[in-house]
Design a protein around this motif. Sequence first.
Motif, PDB file in Angstrom:
ATOM      1  N   ALA A 199      -7.464  -3.141   5.373  1.00  0.00           N
ATOM      2  CA  ALA A 199      -6.535  -2.029   5.594  1.00  0.00           C
ATOM      3  C   ALA A 199      -6.730  -1.387   6.960  1.00  0.00           C
ATOM      4  O   ALA A 199      -6.132  -0.353   7.252  1.00  0.00           O
ATOM      5  N   ARG A 244       0.840  -1.213   0.000  1.00  0.00           N
ATOM      6  CA  ARG A 244       0.000   0.000   0.000  1.00  0.00           C
ATOM      7  C   ARG A 244       0.867   1.252   0.000  1.00  0.00           C
ATOM      8  O   ARG A 244       1.919   1.298   0.659  1.00  0.00           O
ATOM      9  N   GLU A 275      -4.900   3.527   4.793  1.00  0.00           N
ATOM     10  CA  GLU A 275      -4.575   2.407   5.687  1.00  0.00           C
ATOM     11  C   GLU A 275      -4.689   2.960   7.110  1.00  0.00           C
ATOM     12  O   GLU A 275      -4.160   4.034   7.417  1.00  0.00           O
TER      13      GLU A 275
END
Length: 214
Positions: free
Chosen positions: A187, A68, A161
């Motif tokens: 996330a 991410r 996130e």
Amino acid sequence: MLLGDLRYQVPARSYSVANAPRPDGQISLLVTRVPNGPTSSWVHEQLAVDSPVVLSGPYGTFVPDPQRTGPVLLLAAGSGLAPARALAEALLDAPHPRLVTLFFSARSGADAIDHTRWLDWENTRSGFRYLLTLTRDAHAPWHQWIPDLLPTALGHLTGWEVFVSGPPRFVTGCAKIAERLGAERAAVHTEEFFTEPQPWTGHPPVVTEGSVGR
Ligand SMILES: Cc1cc2nc3c(=O)[nH]c(=O)nc-3n(C[C@H](O)[C@H](O)[C@H](O)COP(=O)(O)OP(=O)(O)OC[C@H]3O[C@@H](n4cnc5c(N)ncnc54)[C@H](O)[C@@H]3O)c2cc1C
């Protein structure tokens, strides 16, 4: 990490590492004194500088997903700030830093751990934002519970996130609202304090002796 004394006279308890990995291997822990709590009282009342301690770990999976690249939201209450501090340091010092917002919940200004550090980081580290709510100070600009503030303070969390750490009710409340605001379930990472986690890993723990510095 699990922290205890050399003679095993206090129960070993979990404490989150409160700093990003350092070349010298030094770690910081942030320990709240719990009245009549054996281990936190031992840390605050008996543990002297340079005393050896027993540490095992690290354990857990409260770490960013390397795939991410989007913005990161750190939601922390009380000593839940410890892992948030480690994450903020690591994410901002990474070769490809990510945008980091720390939203910290403390009871009062006196409990706002590292307040001046965060204000300083806002001015000196690009990509860092600090929000604070003081839940027992009705005069503070923000004094509500973070789950109630999130929709207005942050809005949509699609692509973010999210890391939530602190007491179980806080963690559950924040995780729920983060998902409702669009964060993907995978996330949203949580670290609940006060209840010992179930076995984290199949690997045997690494037990080391450390010593205490201040
Ligand atoms: C994964 C994990 C990470 C943790 N990380 C930290 C950390 O970084 N810093 C930290 O201070 N604590 C942390 N804790 C809590 C810590 O492990 C101990 O529970 C705490 O220090 C109390 O231990 P004690 O032996 O003094 O008292 P105990 O006899 O274990 O606890 C006495 C009472 O205090 C409550 N309590 C526990 N921790 C707190 C707290 N922080 N604030 C208010 N009440 C509490 C317990 O629910 C219990 O009711 C973490 C716990 C877990 C499971």
